[in-house]
Each structure stands twice: as C-alpha cells, then as structure tokens.
Design a protein around this motif. Sequence first.
Motif, short mmCIF file in Angstrom:
data_model
loop_
_atom_site.label_atom_id
_atom_site.label_comp_id
_atom_site.label_asym_id
_atom_site.label_seq_id
_atom_site.Cartn_x
_atom_site.Cartn_y
_atom_site.Cartn_z
N GLY A 325 0.84 -1.29 0.06
CA GLY A 325 -0.25 -0.11 -0.09
C GLY A 325 0.81 1.06 -0.05
N TYR A 326 0.45 2.30 -0.75
CA TYR A 326 1.02 3.55 -0.78
C TYR A 326 0.07 4.53 -0.20
CZ TYR A 326 4.30 1.46 -4.21
OH TYR A 326 5.06 0.83 -4.53
N PHE A 327 0.65 5.44 0.87
CA PHE A 327 -0.10 6.45 1.56
C PHE A 327 0.82 7.77 1.47
CE2 PHE A 327 -0.54 2.21 3.26
CZ PHE A 327 -1.66 2.28 3.67
N MET A 328 -0.02 8.65 1.82
CA MET A 328 0.42 10.20 1.74
C MET A 328 0.08 10.96 2.92
SD MET A 328 -0.13 11.38 -2.20
CE MET A 328 -1.86 11.42 -2.12
N ILE A 329 0.81 11.84 3.24
CA ILE A 329 0.43 12.65 4.66
C ILE A 329 0.96 14.19 4.02
CG2 ILE A 329 0.78 11.14 6.40
CD1 ILE A 329 3.31 12.72 7.16
N ALA A 346 -3.48 2.28 8.52
CA ALA A 346 -2.14 1.44 7.78
C ALA A 346 -1.73 0.28 8.86
CB ALA A 346 -0.94 2.57 7.65
N GLU A 347 -1.62 0.60 9.97
CA GLU A 347 -1.19 -0.53 10.96
C GLU A 347 -2.43 -1.69 11.16
OE1 GLU A 347 1.31 0.97 14.67
OE2 GLU A 347 -0.59 1.85 14.42
N GLU A 348 -3.28 -1.26 10.83
CA GLU A 348 -4.60 -2.26 10.98
C GLU A 348 -4.75 -3.28 9.87
OE1 GLU A 348 -9.20 -2.05 9.61
OE2 GLU A 348 -8.64 -0.41 10.93
N LEU A 349 -4.26 -2.54 8.72
CA LEU A 349 -4.24 -3.32 7.52
C LEU A 349 -3.11 -4.49 7.31
CD1 LEU A 349 -4.84 -0.60 4.58
CD2 LEU A 349 -6.44 -2.15 5.36
N ASP A 350 -1.97 -4.18 8.18
CA ASP A 350 -0.87 -5.31 7.99
C ASP A 350 -0.46 -5.65 6.72
OD1 ASP A 350 0.85 -6.90 9.26
OD2 ASP A 350 -0.42 -8.60 9.44
N LEU A 351 -0.05 -4.72 5.88
CA LEU A 351 0.46 -4.86 4.27
C LEU A 351 2.01 -5.66 4.48
CD1 LEU A 351 -0.65 -1.29 3.32
CD2 LEU A 351 -1.64 -3.71 3.01
N GLY A 352 2.03 -6.05 3.46
CA GLY A 352 3.53 -6.80 2.99
C GLY A 352 4.50 -5.55 2.74
N PHE A 353 4.22 -4.30 2.40
CA PHE A 353 5.12 -3.43 2.20
C PHE A 353 4.30 -1.98 2.04
CE2 PHE A 353 6.94 -0.14 -0.65
CZ PHE A 353 8.30 -0.18 -0.26
N TYR A 354 4.83 -0.97 2.96
CA TYR A 354 4.26 0.26 2.80
C TYR A 354 5.16 1.15 2.40
CZ TYR A 354 1.66 -1.95 6.84
OH TYR A 354 0.77 -2.60 7.61
N GLY A 355 4.58 2.36 1.74
CA GLY A 355 5.13 3.36 0.92
C GLY A 355 4.77 4.64 1.37
N PHE A 356 5.23 5.40 2.18
CA PHE A 356 4.61 6.64 2.54
C PHE A 356 5.40 7.67 2.11
CE2 PHE A 356 2.75 4.24 5.91
CZ PHE A 356 1.58 5.05 6.51
N SER A 357 4.74 8.82 1.75
CA SER A 357 5.57 10.20 1.30
C SER A 357 4.79 11.43 1.51
CB SER A 357 5.28 10.03 -0.28
OG SER A 357 4.01 10.23 -0.89
N LEU A 358 5.60 12.27 1.63
CA LEU A 358 4.58 13.77 1.77
C LEU A 358 4.22 14.18 0.61
CD1 LEU A 358 7.34 15.43 4.12
CD2 LEU A 358 5.21 15.09 4.89
N LEU A 359 3.06 14.69 0.45
CA LEU A 359 2.40 15.48 -0.76
C LEU A 359 3.37 16.28 -1.26
CD1 LEU A 359 0.09 15.33 -2.42
CD2 LEU A 359 -0.77 17.29 -1.08
#
Length: 465
Positions: A325-329, A346-359
């Motif tokens: 999953g990819y997320f933005m803040i 994001a923690e609830e989903l328990d994904l295999g990989f997390y991608g976070f970025s600043l918008l």
Amino acid sequence: MLVPLGLAYIASVLENEGNDIEIIDMNAEKVTDEHLQRRVSDADVVGITGMITEYQEVLRITNIIKETNRHIKVVLGGPLATTTPQELLQISQADFVVIGEGERTIADLVSAIKQGDNFADIKGIGCKDGNQISITDRPEPIANLNIIPFPARHLLDMNRYVQNQFHSFSSKMEGFGEIKSTNLITSRGCPYSCTFCFRDMWGYKWRGRSPENIVEEMEFLYAKYGINGFFFNDDTFVLDRNRVFEFCNLLKERKLNVVWFCNGRVNLMTKELLEAMYEAGCKEIAYGIESGSQKMLNSLKKSITLEQVRNTVKWTKQAGISANGYFMIGLPGETKEDIRQTIGFAEELDLGFYGFSLLTPLPGTELYNAAVEKGLIQADMASLKDWAFNTNVNLTKDCSNEDLVAFKNEIFRKFTLKNFGKYYMFNPAFLKRATKVALSLQNINEAKDLARKTKGIIQSYWHKA
C-alpha cells in the motif's frame, strides 16, 4: 534499475523507420560530460526525456549537446516537456518539444527534420522559428497499442536491468528458484480524477494492449534474457477485468512459469479476479490507499472507500498475494487527527510493504493549480529548480512543518524499521544498492542532492528512539 521504457519505445519506432539509434540511459550508465559529448557529436537529432524533478539536469544536458555541435536538433519530451512546452522552449536551447504520447509524433518530426519540411502540420509539438514559438494541437491518442513495436531493449545493456526486483519489497518466492525480473507496461491512460495525479502524458482515456500481445512480449523476454519476473508499471492494470481474466487464462495455457507484480485499485477488485491472478503467477499487488480518513479520500477525488480498502486487502491476502500500500500525508486541509487515522489504518491493514510520502503538488495537476491560486507555489520556470529535490508544500490545516517531520519520523519507525529491521542501513543488499547509486552520480550537483537526501535518512534513523 528499471528499463527506460519511454526511450525504448521511441527508439523502436524510429529504428523501424530506418534510423540509426542509440539509447543513453543517464540513470543507469556512468556517463561523464566528456563521454556524452563524444557519443552525441555526430548525431543529427538528440531526444531528451525528463520528469519535473529533473528540470535542471534536462537544461544542463541540452546545453552540453548544443556546445558539442550547435547543428544537432534537440527534442525534449516526457512529463516535463508536456507540462511546460512553451516555457521550456523559451528558457532552453532545445529546438523542439514533443507533447504527450510520443511514438507517432517523433516519427513525423524526425522525418520532417531529415527532409527539411515545414513543421506546422505535425501535431503534438512545439518549435522555435527565430524568436517565435509555436505549439501545435495534440494528436488523438494511439487507440490500438498493439501496433507499437516492443521496446528496443536490444539497444540497452540488459544486464543492468535484469535483477530480482521483488527484493525491493522484501518478497520471498519460496520454491520458485532464481528470479530475473524487469518492467513492462500493458496500458495507458486513466479515467479517474485524483487531484494529485498527473495524466497529461497518456490522457484520461484508458487503452489496453491485448492479452496475446502482452504474453508475446513476455515470452520473447523469457526466451532472449531468461526473464521470469515482471513488474507491470500500468497506473490501472486491472481496469478491464475481462482483459485480466483473459490474460491470466492465456498465461496458464502457454504454461509460462513466471511471477508478476501489478498496481491495483481497491474499487475494481473481486475475490474471483484475485484468485485468477494468483493462479497465473501474481505474487504482489500495490494499492494506492493514500489516507485512512474518508474525508481526505473524498477531497482527493480518489473514488474509493475505507471499507473497499479493508475488503480488498483481506481478499488479496486470502488469495495468497502480498498486498502492498501507498499512503500520503500533508494533504490539503488535513489535520493531525487525520494523519493519526492514516497511521492507525495502515497498521490495521498489516500490509506486506508500506510506501509513505509527503504530498508534492506536481505541475499539471488539479492540486498544483489550487496551491498556485493560494499563493503557496510560484507558477514560473524559476521555481522549477526547487523540484530537483522533491519540494513539498505544507497544505495541511493545523500541522506545522515540524509536525510533519515528526510524523514522518514516526512512520519511519513504525513501518520502514518494521519491514526491513532495526539495522536495515547495514543490510548487505541495502549497501550494495546504495553503492550503485553513488557510483552512478554524474556531477557535483547530483552528489550534493544525494548528500542532502542521505542526511535526511540518517536524521530519521537516529530519531527512531
């Protein structure tokens, strides 16, 4: 390292027209300025593609080419040229820009350059005539992508690109053996209206290659390079469910023993589709989740719900596929509570990989235009140099820049360290990749940018406690 498919497609079309073509991948090769001058000195036409983040480098390379031989025609293409064609022709020494999808346009343009024809009838270009700059209408998108020849990978040293890219997501393919993977693309265009997404290259109308055409390319790559892993870089690979089902069935019919990765969209997935994808070798799907706040998803015009995310992630795991999953803040109007919701979701989903970025509001997007209207971004070419280091604009409602940095450090601790371990910076695979990046630097400016980015990573690392 990904194959530069844009350059490789352009090269393939021009080669089919009888032109002698060379590809210089500045991201993969260690090319000094002097080496570049030698390689382009006898060229008639040099094309340069670039993202908005590569603005300064595009100008610098253009200058080098013109200093080498002022008679060389320089053509700029890609997202940067598509977004700011008029401005680029004003500020650079380039002779032409190609706007949007380039295969048909570049063939017409090169033919006209060789024959000394008038350029006014060529759609999708910008050109100079003395001090005058003219921009022609864009052509219709190529409706049948099957007619485009496969990328000219034979013009590249494929040893640079064939690797186990699944390691980037810490994937384990037990029982499959050695993976040699590469990237390819099977569709263009996206009908959705996400405010942060740049769509001017391929447009809003989705167009997909046929399953037969896709599998033919995969079989060719398997036979020629031993490639058995594929990363589909499409924005919306799963838009046409029937096409995906046909593709999966064809892979099984051909008995092509491969693994593959694609980008999905949570509102398009079904249990049956995911099961078919898994049986055909799909091991990972990445979803653009963006936020854990429904209010924020609505403001981004994402056209998904949190419940769809939960269901799709659950179904993906049940099918045996790793869900990424990819997320933005830092979203427009976002509050600290919204960001807290995103981290918790994001923690609830328990994904295999997390991608976070600043918008980052990209030129050519609805989000960027809104930021310009509010006076948060300068809408001029002088400000583009800032994009070379991923400029972020704080569009939130109640977060200071310091708050966003603190959230970024928290996310780093919760997700990056969780996936890759406390001492990931000393992992041999990480160090090997970092060494390759360092050795690929072209000049002092790139070294300075890398140093700034490394400093940010180290600061985040030491704030983990």
